[in-house]
Design a protein around this motif. Structure first.
Motif, mmCIF file in Angstrom:
data_model
loop_
_atom_site.group_PDB
_atom_site.id
_atom_site.type_symbol
_atom_site.label_atom_id
_atom_site.label_comp_id
_atom_site.label_asym_id
_atom_site.label_seq_id
_atom_site.Cartn_x
_atom_site.Cartn_y
_atom_site.Cartn_z
ATOM 1 N N PHE A 87 0.386 9.953 5.294
ATOM 2 C CA PHE A 87 0.880 8.926 4.058
ATOM 3 C C PHE A 87 -0.713 8.821 3.310
ATOM 4 C CE2 PHE A 87 1.253 4.984 1.879
ATOM 5 C CZ PHE A 87 2.204 5.247 1.060
ATOM 6 N N ARG A 88 -1.503 8.424 4.099
ATOM 7 C CA ARG A 88 -2.922 8.267 3.630
ATOM 8 C C ARG A 88 -3.467 9.762 2.807
ATOM 9 N NH1 ARG A 88 -8.019 6.057 3.889
ATOM 10 N NH2 ARG A 88 -7.499 4.433 5.308
ATOM 11 N N GLU A 89 -3.055 10.962 3.451
ATOM 12 C CA GLU A 89 -3.296 12.018 2.707
ATOM 13 C C GLU A 89 -2.649 12.206 1.644
ATOM 14 O OE1 GLU A 89 -5.416 15.715 2.780
ATOM 15 O OE2 GLU A 89 -5.796 13.812 3.718
ATOM 16 N N LEU A 90 -1.460 11.878 1.501
ATOM 17 C CA LEU A 90 -0.813 11.917 0.136
ATOM 18 C C LEU A 90 -1.376 11.057 -0.620
ATOM 19 C CD1 LEU A 90 2.267 12.313 -0.849
ATOM 20 C CD2 LEU A 90 2.827 10.161 -0.520
ATOM 21 N N LEU A 91 -1.958 9.723 -0.445
ATOM 22 C CA LEU A 91 -2.455 8.968 -1.489
ATOM 23 C C LEU A 91 -3.745 9.869 -1.950
ATOM 24 C CD1 LEU A 91 -1.761 5.228 -0.224
ATOM 25 C CD2 LEU A 91 -0.421 6.777 -1.687
ATOM 26 N N ALA A 92 -4.476 10.317 -1.151
ATOM 27 C CA ALA A 92 -5.709 10.957 -1.304
ATOM 28 C C ALA A 92 -5.609 12.069 -2.294
ATOM 29 C CB ALA A 92 -6.647 10.916 0.023
ATOM 30 N N ARG A 93 -4.732 12.894 -1.749
ATOM 31 C CA ARG A 93 -4.507 14.431 -2.332
ATOM 32 C C ARG A 93 -3.669 14.250 -3.597
ATOM 33 N NH1 ARG A 93 -4.837 19.683 -0.836
ATOM 34 N NH2 ARG A 93 -5.905 19.004 1.245
ATOM 35 N N TYR A 94 -2.856 13.214 -3.789
ATOM 36 C CA TYR A 94 -2.075 13.376 -4.770
ATOM 37 C C TYR A 94 -1.964 11.850 -5.453
ATOM 38 C CZ TYR A 94 -0.306 17.479 -2.459
ATOM 39 O OH TYR A 94 0.019 18.661 -2.029
ATOM 40 N N PRO A 95 -3.134 11.470 -6.120
ATOM 41 C CA PRO A 95 -3.254 10.170 -6.629
ATOM 42 C C PRO A 95 -2.299 9.552 -7.520
ATOM 43 C CG PRO A 95 -4.799 11.936 -7.529
ATOM 44 C CD PRO A 95 -3.931 12.497 -6.509
ATOM 45 N N GLU A 96 -1.345 10.463 -8.155
ATOM 46 C CA GLU A 96 -0.407 10.028 -8.633
ATOM 47 C C GLU A 96 0.540 9.078 -7.871
ATOM 48 O OE1 GLU A 96 0.909 14.084 -7.909
ATOM 49 O OE2 GLU A 96 -0.849 12.954 -8.162
ATOM 50 N N ASN A 97 0.473 8.970 -6.605
ATOM 51 C CA ASN A 97 1.520 8.500 -5.622
ATOM 52 C C ASN A 97 0.914 6.795 -5.507
ATOM 53 O OD1 ASN A 97 3.632 9.771 -5.019
ATOM 54 N ND2 ASN A 97 2.452 11.391 -4.192
ATOM 55 N N ARG A 98 -0.112 6.647 -6.155
ATOM 56 C CA ARG A 98 -0.977 5.368 -5.890
ATOM 57 C C ARG A 98 -0.172 4.395 -6.822
ATOM 58 N NH1 ARG A 98 -7.535 7.454 -6.005
ATOM 59 N NH2 ARG A 98 -7.040 9.012 -4.451
ATOM 60 N N ASN A 99 -0.125 3.104 -6.212
ATOM 61 C CA ASN A 99 0.754 2.087 -6.911
ATOM 62 C C ASN A 99 2.204 2.384 -7.213
ATOM 63 O OD1 ASN A 99 0.568 -0.690 -7.732
ATOM 64 N ND2 ASN A 99 0.123 -0.207 -9.667
ATOM 65 N N ARG A 100 2.541 3.675 -6.747
ATOM 66 C CA ARG A 100 3.950 4.249 -7.062
ATOM 67 C C ARG A 100 5.038 4.306 -5.869
ATOM 68 N NH1 ARG A 100 4.861 9.116 -10.651
ATOM 69 N NH2 ARG A 100 6.896 8.247 -10.316
ATOM 70 N N ALA A 101 4.366 4.708 -4.645
ATOM 71 C CA ALA A 101 4.851 4.895 -3.421
ATOM 72 C C ALA A 101 4.562 4.084 -2.460
ATOM 73 C CB ALA A 101 4.495 6.402 -2.844
ATOM 74 N N THR A 102 5.343 3.379 -1.695
ATOM 75 C CA THR A 102 5.491 2.604 -0.532
ATOM 76 C C THR A 102 5.848 2.943 0.572
ATOM 77 O OG1 THR A 102 5.115 0.700 -2.017
ATOM 78 C CG2 THR A 102 5.719 0.086 0.262
ATOM 79 N N LEU A 103 5.378 2.845 1.934
ATOM 80 C CA LEU A 103 5.850 3.416 3.194
ATOM 81 C C LEU A 103 6.414 2.013 3.607
ATOM 82 C CD1 LEU A 103 6.358 5.145 5.675
ATOM 83 C CD2 LEU A 103 3.982 4.941 6.006
ATOM 84 N N ILE A 104 7.481 1.875 4.466
ATOM 85 C CA ILE A 104 7.749 0.788 5.047
ATOM 86 C C ILE A 104 7.966 1.514 6.425
ATOM 87 C CG2 ILE A 104 9.659 -0.687 5.887
ATOM 88 C CD1 ILE A 104 10.545 -1.209 2.918
ATOM 89 N N GLN A 105 7.240 1.164 7.454
ATOM 90 C CA GLN A 105 7.252 1.771 8.967
ATOM 91 C C GLN A 105 7.760 0.478 9.699
ATOM 92 O OE1 GLN A 105 7.009 4.942 10.429
ATOM 93 N NE2 GLN A 105 7.905 3.467 11.839
ATOM 94 N N ILE A 106 9.019 0.677 10.151
ATOM 95 C CA ILE A 106 9.483 -0.433 11.192
ATOM 96 C C ILE A 106 9.226 0.403 12.646
ATOM 97 C CG2 ILE A 106 11.826 -1.410 12.137
ATOM 98 C CD1 ILE A 106 12.767 -1.171 9.340
ATOM 99 N N ALA A 107 8.595 -0.287 13.282
ATOM 100 C CA ALA A 107 8.276 0.229 14.746
ATOM 101 C C ALA A 107 8.640 -1.172 15.672
ATOM 102 C CB ALA A 107 6.678 0.236 14.852
ATOM 103 N N SER A 108 9.851 -0.925 16.234
ATOM 104 C CA SER A 108 10.443 -1.893 17.141
ATOM 105 C C SER A 108 9.738 -2.106 18.371
ATOM 106 C CB SER A 108 12.070 -1.779 17.480
ATOM 107 O OG SER A 108 12.737 -1.409 16.232
ATOM 108 N N PRO A 109 9.527 -3.225 19.110
ATOM 109 C CA PRO A 109 8.570 -3.256 20.207
ATOM 110 C C PRO A 109 9.440 -2.457 21.544
ATOM 111 C CG PRO A 109 8.912 -5.403 19.320
ATOM 112 C CD PRO A 109 9.905 -4.376 18.546
ATOM 113 N N SER A 110 8.528 -1.883 22.177
ATOM 114 C CA SER A 110 8.879 -1.024 23.488
ATOM 115 C C SER A 110 8.323 -0.884 24.498
ATOM 116 C CB SER A 110 9.385 0.352 22.695
ATOM 117 O OG SER A 110 9.609 1.424 23.760
ATOM 118 N N ARG A 111 9.055 -1.129 25.636
ATOM 119 C CA ARG A 111 8.299 -1.072 26.960
ATOM 120 C C ARG A 111 6.854 -1.634 26.667
ATOM 121 N NH1 ARG A 111 9.855 4.613 26.010
ATOM 122 N NH2 ARG A 111 12.131 4.751 27.266
ATOM 123 N N GLU A 112 6.631 -3.042 26.353
ATOM 124 C CA GLU A 112 5.400 -3.436 26.177
ATOM 125 C C GLU A 112 4.566 -3.772 27.455
ATOM 126 O OE1 GLU A 112 6.444 -6.696 23.530
ATOM 127 O OE2 GLU A 112 5.559 -5.428 21.863
#
Length: 475
Positions: free
Chosen positions: A283-308
Motif C-alpha cells: 500500500f505504501r508503494e501504491l501511494l509512492a508510485r501512483y500519487p493520484e491515490n494520495r488523499n483518495r485511497a484508504t486502507l482499513i486493515q482489521i487484524a484480530s488478536p490471535s495466539r497472543e
C-alpha cells in the motif's frame, strides 16, 4: 442413517450458523442426522497436585438433535499440546515458517497425550455405525489412537491448513510417525490439489507408498483415500447477514464516511502467515508510485488478536504498529489517514456491510489453506457494481478464484501494480469477473463441501474401514 460424530479442537454452536468457522461448515450436517460434537471446552484446569483431575469428566449438553461433549485440559496439556506442538510446531511448519518453529521434545509428548485422552473419552460415546469426522492439525493422530482402542468405524480427516511439500515436512522431528498416523483414517481431505500433490509425494518418497489409483494409496498395511475438498461458505446465510440491520447500517455508514475516497480492505487474524507487513508495504508503494491515490485511497486493515501467548505474534504486532504509524506519518493529511489499523475483533454480522462498501479487498497471505474472507467478499458485492479481489497465489482459494487479480505477496511492487489495476478497472470487466467468481463459489459452497466429503467417507471401500490399525504402537 448413520450418525455423524464431529471431533475438533474446539466445538461450536450448531444453532448459530452466523458464528463462522467450523460451526457454519458442519452445523447443518449435524442437525440433519442428529449427531455428536466432541472437543476441548476451552477451559484450563490447574492440577493442584492431582494430575488426572481434568481426565475424569466430560461435559455434555444437548442442543436440538446435537449433543455437544467437551472436556477440560490441564495447564500442562494446554501448554504442550495447544500452545506447544499444535501452534509452535505444526502451524509454522505447515505454513513454511521453519524459522519460527520450536521443536521442544516436551511438546510432542503432550500432543500424543491429549490425542490419547480424546480417544479414550470419545470411544464409549460411539455407536458401531457412526461416521467420525476429525478436523485439523490439532488431532492428526486421533484415528490411530482410536484404532489402538479397537474402533472400527469409518473415520475421515480434514486438514484446514496447507500441506507443506516433503522437504519442509521432513524438518519436523518424528515426521514419519505423524504422517503414518494419517493412514489410520479411511479418507483424508485437503484444501487444494496442490496440497494433495504434496502429501502424495511425501508418502511415496518417505514411506514408499503404493499408488493404487489417482486417489488411493497403500502403506503401513492400510489403504487410504485422499482428495481435494475445498471448503466454501454458506452464501445464502451470508447474504442474509448483509441484508440484516447490522450489515446495512455498516454499509451505509462506510459509504457516507468514504464518499470521497476509495476503500481498500483487509480482514485477517494477526498471524505471520497472513502477509500483513508485506500488504502494508504494498500500500505504501501504491501511494509512492501512483500519487493520484494520495488523499483518495484508504486502507482499513482489521487484524484480530490471535495466539497472543506465542512470542512471534508480539513481534508481528509491534511491526504492524510501526509500519502503519510510519505511513500515516509520511503521507497523512489533517483530513485523511491512509491506514486505519484495527487490532480487535469486528462482529461477523457487520462484516458484509464493510465488504460491500470496499472497492478492493486485499487477501494476500504468504500461505493459507483456503481463506474464506476471499469468498465472503465476493458474496457480499453488489453484482451491478462489484469490488475487486486482489488474492495471493499462495492461498488455497487461488485454485478456484482465477478471475481475481492473483499476486505474489512477496513482490511488493507487483502487488502495488495489481491494486492500482483493481482501483482503475472498468465496470464491465469487474462485473464479468465477479459473475464468474460468484458462480464458482455458489457451486462449491459449504453444503457442497460437507455433502461431498461425507458421501465419499460413507462409500469408502469396506475392506478399508476395518478394525484396529497396526504399526501405531506407543501412540
Amino acid at each position: 442413517m448413520s450418525r455423524l460424530v464431529v471431533v475438533s479442537n474446539r466445538t461450536g454452536d450448531p444453532r448459530n450458523p452466523a458464528a463462522g468457522g467450523l460451526a457454519v461448515a458442519v452445523g447443518e450436517s449435524l442437525r440433519q442426522t442428529g449427531g455428536l460434537w466432541f472437543g476441548w471446552s476451552g477451559k484450563i484446569q490447574d492440577e493442584h497436585g492431582d494430575e488426572k483431575a481434568h481426565y475424569d469428566d466430560v461435559h455434555a449438553q444437548t442442543v436440538g438433535d446435537v449433543q455437544l461433549v467437551t472436556l477440560d485440559l490441564s495447564r500442562r496439556d494446554y501448554e504442550t499440546y495447544y500452545l506447544g506442538y499444535a501452534n509452535s510446531v505444526l502451524w509454522p511448519v505447515f505454513h513454511y515458517r521453519l524459522d519460527l518453529a520450536d521443536f521442544d521434545i516436551r511438546f510432542v509428548a503432550g500432543y500424543r497425550r491429549v490425542n490419547e485422552l480424546f480417544a479414550r473419552k470419545l470411544l464409549p460415546l460411539l455407536r458401531s455405525d457412526d461416521l467420525i469426522w476429525v478436523h485439523d492439525y490439532h488431532l492428526i493422530p486421533l484415528a490411530a489412537a482410536l484404532r489402538a482402542l479397537g474402533c472400527g468405524n469409518r473415520i475421515g480427516f480434514f486438514l484446514h491448513i496447507p500441506m507443506p511439500p516433503p522437504l519442509i515436512m521432513a524438518a519436523i522431528p518424528e515426521h514419519e510417525w505423524l504422517m503414518k498416523s494419517l493412514f489410520a483414517y479411511d479418507l483424508v481431505g485437503l484444501q487444494s490439489e496442490s496440497d494433495v500433490t504434496h502429501f502424495c509425494h511425501y508418502v511415496e518418497s518417505e514411506a514408499h507408498a503404493e499408488r493404487l489409483s489417482r486417489e488411493r494409496l497403500r502403506a503401513f498395511n492400510r489403504t487410504l483415500r485422499v482428495g481435494a475438498y475445498p471448503i466454501g461458505i454458506d452464501i445464502d446465510e451470508f447474504v442474509r447477514l448483509a441484508e440484516a440491520k447490522d450489515g446495512r447500517d455498516m454499509f451505509l455508514r462506510m459509504r457516507e464516511e468514504y464518499s470521497r475516497r476509495r476503500l481498500l480492505l483487509g480482514v485477517d487474524r494477526l498471524d505471520y502467515s497472513k502477509g500483513l507487513p508485506q500488504r502494508v508495504e504494498a500500500f505504501r508503494e501504491l501511494l509512492a508510485r501512483y500519487p493520484e491515490n494520495r488523499n483518495r485511497a484508504t486502507l482499513i486493515q482489521i487484524a484480530s488478536p490471535s495466539r497472543e501467548k506465542v512470542g512471534a505474534y508480539d513481534d508481528l504486532r509491534r511491526q504492524m504498529d510501526s509500519l502503519c504509524g510510519a505511513i500515516n506519518g509520511d503521507y497523512g493529511e489533517l483530513d485523511w489517514m491512509p491506514v486505519r489499523y484495527i487490532h480487535r475483533n469486528v462482529a461477523r454480522k457487520r462484516l458484509p456491510g464493510l465488504y460491500r462498501a470496499s472497492r478492493v479487498a486485499l487477501v494476500t497471505p504468504l500461505r493459507d489453506g483456503m481463506n474464506l474472507v476471499a469468498k465472503e467478499f465476493i458474496a457480499a458485492q453488489d453484482p451491478a457494481d462489484p469490488g475487486m479481489l486482489v488474492l495471493s497465489r499462495f492461498a488455497g482459494a487461488a485454485e478456484q478464484l482465477k478471475e481475481a487479480l492473483l499476486v505474489n505477496p512477496y513482490d511488493i511492487e507487483g502487488t502495488a501494480q495489481a491494486i492500482e489495476r483493481a482501483l482503475t478497472m472498468s465496470a464491465d470487466e469487474r462485473i464479468q469477473r465477479h459473475d464468474a467468481l460468484l458462480s464458482r463459489i455458489r457451486k462449491h459452497d459449504v453444503h457442497w463441501w460437507c455433502s461431498t466429503f461425507l458421501q465419499a467417507l460413507k462409500h469408502v471401500e469396506q475392506d478399508v474401514a476395518c478394525g484396529p490399525t497396526p504399526h501405531h504402537e506407543g501412540l
